[in-house]
Every structure is written in C-alpha cells, then in structure tokens.
Design an enzyme around this catalytic site. Structure first.
Site, PDB file in Angstrom:
ATOM      1  N   ARG A 167       0.746  -1.254   0.049  1.00 40.33           N
ATOM      2  CA  ARG A 167       0.226  -0.002   0.433  1.00 40.33           C
ATOM      3  C   ARG A 167       0.451   1.276   0.387  1.00 40.33           C
ATOM      4  O   ARG A 167       0.193   2.698   0.293  1.00 40.33           O
ATOM      5  CB  ARG A 167      -0.821   0.249   0.945  1.00 40.33           C
ATOM      6  CG  ARG A 167      -2.320  -1.112   1.393  1.00 40.33           C
ATOM      7  CD  ARG A 167      -3.473  -0.845   2.217  1.00 40.33           C
ATOM      8  NE  ARG A 167      -4.059  -1.702   1.941  1.00 40.33           N
ATOM      9  CZ  ARG A 167      -3.695  -3.536   2.185  1.00 40.33           C
ATOM     10  NH1 ARG A 167      -2.919  -3.033   3.565  1.00 40.33           N
ATOM     11  NH2 ARG A 167      -4.581  -4.109   2.204  1.00 40.33           N
ATOM     12  N   HIS A 169      -1.991  14.429 -28.935  1.00 38.81           N
ATOM     13  CA  HIS A 169      -2.371  13.421 -28.621  1.00 38.81           C
ATOM     14  C   HIS A 169      -3.659  12.461 -29.962  1.00 38.81           C
ATOM     15  O   HIS A 169      -3.411  11.211 -29.951  1.00 38.81           O
ATOM     16  CB  HIS A 169      -3.344  13.060 -27.450  1.00 38.81           C
ATOM     17  CG  HIS A 169      -2.937  13.263 -26.417  1.00 38.81           C
ATOM     18  ND1 HIS A 169      -3.317  13.532 -25.203  1.00 38.81           N
ATOM     19  CD2 HIS A 169      -1.712  12.085 -25.803  1.00 38.81           C
ATOM     20  CE1 HIS A 169      -1.921  13.780 -23.994  1.00 38.81           C
ATOM     21  NE2 HIS A 169      -1.547  12.967 -25.110  1.00 38.81           N
ATOM     22  N   HIS A 203      -1.405  19.300 -26.684  1.00 35.92           N
ATOM     23  CA  HIS A 203      -1.698  17.727 -26.587  1.00 35.92           C
ATOM     24  C   HIS A 203      -3.289  16.594 -26.970  1.00 35.92           C
ATOM     25  O   HIS A 203      -2.956  16.062 -27.292  1.00 35.92           O
ATOM     26  CB  HIS A 203      -1.904  17.697 -24.421  1.00 35.92           C
ATOM     27  CG  HIS A 203       0.222  17.536 -24.649  1.00 35.92           C
ATOM     28  ND1 HIS A 203       0.654  18.257 -24.672  1.00 35.92           N
ATOM     29  CD2 HIS A 203       0.713  16.705 -24.369  1.00 35.92           C
ATOM     30  CE1 HIS A 203       1.985  17.872 -24.083  1.00 35.92           C
ATOM     31  NE2 HIS A 203       2.193  16.886 -23.681  1.00 35.92           N
ATOM     32  N   ARG A 220      -2.866  23.009 -13.772  1.00 37.93           N
ATOM     33  CA  ARG A 220      -2.212  21.997 -14.473  1.00 37.93           C
ATOM     34  C   ARG A 220      -2.328  21.992 -16.080  1.00 37.93           C
ATOM     35  O   ARG A 220      -1.835  20.993 -16.827  1.00 37.93           O
ATOM     36  CB  ARG A 220      -1.940  20.775 -13.342  1.00 37.93           C
ATOM     37  CG  ARG A 220      -1.155  19.793 -13.293  1.00 37.93           C
ATOM     38  CD  ARG A 220      -0.326  18.681 -12.656  1.00 37.93           C
ATOM     39  NE  ARG A 220       0.351  17.471 -13.270  1.00 37.93           N
ATOM     40  CZ  ARG A 220       0.966  16.972 -12.134  1.00 37.93           C
ATOM     41  NH1 ARG A 220       0.153  16.870 -10.804  1.00 37.93           N
ATOM     42  NH2 ARG A 220       1.817  16.277 -12.808  1.00 37.93           N
ATOM     43  N   GLU A 265      -4.668  18.241 -11.235  1.00 32.33           N
ATOM     44  CA  GLU A 265      -5.501  18.664 -12.654  1.00 32.33           C
ATOM     45  C   GLU A 265      -6.812  19.006 -12.373  1.00 32.33           C
ATOM     46  O   GLU A 265      -6.874  19.018 -13.110  1.00 32.33           O
ATOM     47  CB  GLU A 265      -4.481  17.810 -13.678  1.00 32.33           C
ATOM     48  CG  GLU A 265      -5.149  18.102 -14.270  1.00 32.33           C
ATOM     49  CD  GLU A 265      -4.426  17.191 -16.045  1.00 32.33           C
ATOM     50  OE1 GLU A 265      -3.424  16.668 -15.739  1.00 32.33           O
ATOM     51  OE2 GLU A 265      -4.958  17.169 -17.023  1.00 32.33           O
ATOM     52  N   ASN A 284      -1.631  21.241 -20.428  1.00 29.55           N
ATOM     53  CA  ASN A 284      -1.920  20.459 -21.911  1.00 29.55           C
ATOM     54  C   ASN A 284      -1.876  21.116 -23.200  1.00 29.55           C
ATOM     55  O   ASN A 284      -2.300  20.692 -24.463  1.00 29.55           O
ATOM     56  CB  ASN A 284      -3.539  19.913 -21.694  1.00 29.55           C
ATOM     57  CG  ASN A 284      -3.875  19.324 -20.699  1.00 29.55           C
ATOM     58  OD1 ASN A 284      -2.625  18.012 -20.265  1.00 29.55           O
ATOM     59  ND2 ASN A 284      -4.784  18.950 -19.913  1.00 29.55           N
ATOM     60  N   LYS A 304       7.537  23.335 -13.279  1.00 29.89           N
ATOM     61  CA  LYS A 304       6.869  22.030 -13.198  1.00 29.89           C
ATOM     62  C   LYS A 304       6.307  22.174 -11.284  1.00 29.89           C
ATOM     63  O   LYS A 304       5.687  22.145 -11.558  1.00 29.89           O
ATOM     64  CB  LYS A 304       7.731  21.390 -13.401  1.00 29.89           C
ATOM     65  CG  LYS A 304       6.644  19.615 -13.514  1.00 29.89           C
ATOM     66  CD  LYS A 304       5.683  19.344 -14.895  1.00 29.89           C
ATOM     67  CE  LYS A 304       4.763  18.281 -14.070  1.00 29.89           C
ATOM     68  NZ  LYS A 304       4.672  16.360 -14.747  1.00 29.89           N
ATOM     69  N   GLU A 316       8.179  19.759 -25.008  1.00 29.39           N
ATOM     70  CA  GLU A 316       7.720  20.127 -23.731  1.00 29.39           C
ATOM     71  C   GLU A 316       8.716  21.008 -23.085  1.00 29.39           C
ATOM     72  O   GLU A 316       7.900  22.295 -22.120  1.00 29.39           O
ATOM     73  CB  GLU A 316       8.159  19.072 -22.797  1.00 29.39           C
ATOM     74  CG  GLU A 316       7.376  17.284 -23.026  1.00 29.39           C
ATOM     75  CD  GLU A 316       6.099  17.466 -23.350  1.00 29.39           C
ATOM     76  OE1 GLU A 316       4.945  18.502 -22.551  1.00 29.39           O
ATOM     77  OE2 GLU A 316       5.414  16.839 -23.642  1.00 29.39           O
ATOM     78  N   LYS A 339       2.074  12.022 -10.853  1.00 29.01           N
ATOM     79  CA  LYS A 339       1.576  11.188 -11.982  1.00 29.01           C
ATOM     80  C   LYS A 339       2.488   9.965 -11.828  1.00 29.01           C
ATOM     81  O   LYS A 339       3.217   9.620 -12.912  1.00 29.01           O
ATOM     82  CB  LYS A 339       1.289  11.183 -12.800  1.00 29.01           C
ATOM     83  CG  LYS A 339       0.453  13.045 -12.922  1.00 29.01           C
ATOM     84  CD  LYS A 339      -0.385  12.851 -14.009  1.00 29.01           C
ATOM     85  CE  LYS A 339      -0.465  14.222 -14.402  1.00 29.01           C
ATOM     86  NZ  LYS A 339      -1.481  14.501 -15.883  1.00 29.01           N
ATOM     87  N   HIS A 381       6.349  11.064 -29.857  1.00 23.24           N
ATOM     88  CA  HIS A 381       5.150  11.572 -28.939  1.00 23.24           C
ATOM     89  C   HIS A 381       5.684  13.109 -28.493  1.00 23.24           C
ATOM     90  O   HIS A 381       4.904  14.350 -29.034  1.00 23.24           O
ATOM     91  CB  HIS A 381       5.177  11.512 -27.174  1.00 23.24           C
ATOM     92  CG  HIS A 381       4.521  12.267 -25.821  1.00 23.24           C
ATOM     93  ND1 HIS A 381       3.329  12.344 -26.343  1.00 23.24           N
ATOM     94  CD2 HIS A 381       4.871  13.619 -24.962  1.00 23.24           C
ATOM     95  CE1 HIS A 381       2.508  13.447 -25.824  1.00 23.24           C
ATOM     96  NE2 HIS A 381       3.762  14.156 -24.821  1.00 23.24           N
TER      97      HIS A 381
END
Ligand code: NAD
Ligand code: ZN
Length: 364
Positions: free
Chosen positions: A124, A255, A251, A244, A240, A248, A230, A188, A146, A268
């Site tokens: 856990r 994507h 993106h 945050r 997010e 994107n 960041k 990025e 993340k 990417h």
C-alpha cells in the site's frame, strides 16, 4: 440505525526536493540517509539504462556499504503495462523489501511512471525517488507524482498520484542521449516557455544551437528553469483542476495524431510539436495571439528540428478522438491557447468547424 462517522480529514506534507546538478550520483546514498529515505533499496530501471548506468550506481552504493539489487524490464512504452507492473511487484517481493524500503527509479518517463506505480501499491505504498535519465523525465515526468501504466484501451489509463520523496536530476545523463530523445524533451521545454515564461522562450531562441551541441551551462540553466516551472504548477494544482491543465498545450491535437497513427509514426514530442503549431494558429484565429508571435513559436520548433506541419490524416477520425479526449467538455472540443508568448488560457471551447479550418492548411 446507528451512524458511525469515519473522520479522515487530514493534512499531509508531501514536500520534496529536486536536486539539479552535474556529477550528482555519488551524493545520492548520503542524501538518502540524511533525509531518512529507506533502509533498503531496489533499483528499478529498463534494460538499456541498466546496461549504461546500472553497475555505476551499484558501485556508488557499494562504497557506502549499501546493496542495490537491480530489477529491470525491456525498454520502451510497450513495457508500460500491467504485466510488467505485476512482474516488478513479484521481483521486489522476492527481494524481501518491506514497508521501510525504498524504490529508486533510474530511467526515462517509462521507468519513472511504472516504478512509481509499483512504489505506490507495494504494501500500500513505500517511498520512492526518481533519478531521471532522459531530458523529458528531467523536466517533466519525474516531478509531480503522476504514476501508472497504459491499458490496451488507453494510454496512462491506470495509475495514481504518488509523489516521490526526492528527485535527483544529473544533467550528465544528457551526454549520451540520442538526438530523438533530446528533441522529445525539447518539445515540452518549448511548451513550458510558451505557456509560462517569455524570458525562457527568448533564452531558447538565443541558445538553441548551444543546447543542441550539448553545452552544459546552457542546459543547466534550462533544466533548472523547467524544473521550477513544473514544480510550481504541481504545487498550485497537484491533481489537475486548473494550472496543471495548461500543460496540455498542444496535447489535444498531439494525442489525436498519436492515436490515429497508432503511436507508430511519430514520437510524443513530434506529435506535440505539431499540436503546438496548430494551437498557435488557433490562438491567432481566435484573435488572441499576434501573427508575429505565432511565427516565432513555429520558428523555434522548427529550429529544434521538430515538425510543424501535419501529415494528411482523416479529419473525421481526428475529431472523433478529440471529442473523447479527457480534456473535452461535454463532448465539446476545448483547447489551451496562447494569449502571448509566456501566457496561456485553458478550457477554451472551440467549434469543430473552426478546428477543421485551422488544421486543413497545416496538413500536407
Ligand atoms: N508522469 C508524468 O507526469 C509524465 C509526463 C510526461 C510523460 N510521461 C510518460 O513518460 C514516458 C516517456 O518518457 P521518455 O520519453 O523518457 O521515454 P523512455 O522512458 O521510454 O526513454 C526513452 C529511451 O531512452 C533510453 N534512455 C533513457 N535514458 C537514457 C540515457 N541517458 N542515454 C541513452 N538512452 C537512454 C531508454 O532506455 C528508452 O529506450 C511516456 O510513457 C509518458 O506517458 C509521464
Ligand atoms: Zn507531453
């Protein structure tokens, strides 16, 4: 009826340091001990990174009388799945790691995401630290907690928010990094500059050549700046909901390009670069960004060797993917757009007709 309340209001302190430097690896064992992170360790990495740096790190730990067993898996996004995750958990259990042990993630974003997810779930949750070795991992994926894996049904579809206890960014890892990986991180970095920091953007315009030839001082500046950006975003908005979302930028279309080409044709970074090229044109069309700044944004991407034109892709499919994107709002397309270089706005709903009108001239 009895009502029993389970009161679980809590304040947690998940703060951590990001150390950025050169020749940093030899400091890590002492720093872990100083910070009280872990009494035993396992190094999680991929086969490439293990071959390049595994024994060096083991030797550094051995000098401090610390064993560092290595658990590794085949490099690449194809490994970022539940099967690898389960295998890693099994191996870590076989090593006898307990709740006080820590996982050290050494590698790019794939390693960081999966090793972090293992740390989040093993017993856990046990502590983990990040040693990013790709540019993208240094300035993006190693910071912010993340973690997770891909499902067949979707990229990053399974995961958690689980912060590392420390991040060690050693810029010496850039030396042998393939050009393709450098470009991926640069996309990025340019994104960070476009949405948050006009001075960083100017620095990039001025220093791109030096960066591409791997000038250390220039990289040090750029990486520190980007880690700060960041970190600030994550501090403001860990999960997010607001700030945050700015990340994107580029993106949504990025994507869609990746999905429609089944992740086979573009990296990417390349897809996001095309997405940013679209987003800056959209920003002009919406009357927000000036033509001149849009051209500057495109010019910097091109100078970094990144694509700014899209291949001819079926528009219907692109739109379908974008409608399903987690950023769309009630099926309506929504984008992060630029107001100026260094300033962005999120959740801007745009009619599909306008999206088509902006994409069409960018397609070959
Ligand atoms: N968690 C987040 O917030 C976040 C953010 C952005 C991206 N990501 C994830 O990051 C992943 C992409 O990360 P990536 O671009 O680092 O890819 P990656 O981890 O696959 O690394 C790219 C390649 O470079 C190799 N490599 C790593 N370090 C090297 C070095 N120093 N020298 C030579 N080769 C080296 C790796 O073995 C691999 O083959 C994606 O899965 C993406 O979803 C996560
Ligand atoms: Zn990205």
């Amino acid at each position: 009826m009895e009502k029993i309340n389970v009161r679980l209001k809590r304040t947690v302190d998940d703060s951590y340091e990001i150390l950025v430097g050169s020749n940093l690896l030899s400091e890590i064992p002492k720093d872990l001990q100083k910070k009280g992170i872990g009494n035993r360790y396992a190094l999680v990495t991929d086969h490439n990174v293990e071959r390049l740096f595994g024994s060096r790190l083991q030797e550094i730990f051995r000098r401090e009388n610390i064993q560092l067993p290595i658990v590794s898996f085949p490099a690449g996004e194809k490994s970022k799945n539940l099967r690898t995750f389960a295998e890693l958990l099994g191996k870590i259990h076989s090593l006898g790691l307990d709740r006080k042990s820590a996982i050290i993630a050494l590698g790019g974003g794939v390693v960081g995401d999966i090793a972090g997810f293992v740390a989040a779930t093993y017993f856990r949750g046990i502590p983990f630290v990040q040693i990013p070795t790709t540019l993208l991992a240094m300035i993006d994926s190693s910071i912010g907690g993340k973690v997770g894996v891909d499902l067949e049904q979707g990229k990053n579809a399974c995961g958690a928010f689980f912060q590392p206890k420390a991040v060690y960014v050693d810029i010496d890892f850039l030396e042998g990094l393939p050009r393709k990986e450098l470009q991926s991180g640069l996309a990025e970095i340019i994104k960070h500059a476009l949405i948050f920091d006009s001075r960083l953007f100017e620095f990039l315009e001025k220093s791109l050549r030096k960066l591409i030839s791997k000038d250390k001082a220039s990289w040090m500046h750029v990486i520190q700046k980007n880690c700060r950006i960041k970190a600030a975003v994550v501090e403001k908005d860990e999960k997010e909901s607001g700030a945050r979302k700015m990340l994107n930028y580029g993106h949504t279309v990025g994507h869609a390009i990746e999905t429609v080409t089944r992740y086979k044709k573009f990296s990417h970074g390349e897809a996001v670069s095309m997405g940013m090229s679209f987003a800056s044109r959209l920003s002009v069309k919406l009357g927000l960004l000036s033509e001149k700044e849009s051209l500057r944004s495109t010019a910097l991407l091109q100078a970094a060797g990144l694509p700014v034109r899209l291949p001819a892709l079926p528009m219907g499919k692109m739109l379908e993917v974008m409608r399903k994107d987690k950023k769309s709002i009630g099926g309506k397309l929504s984008f992060v757009v630029l107001e100026r270089i260094g300033n962005a706005r999120h959740d801007v709903i745009v009619p599909e007709e306008l999206v088509k009108e902006v994409i069409a001239p960018l397609m070959d």
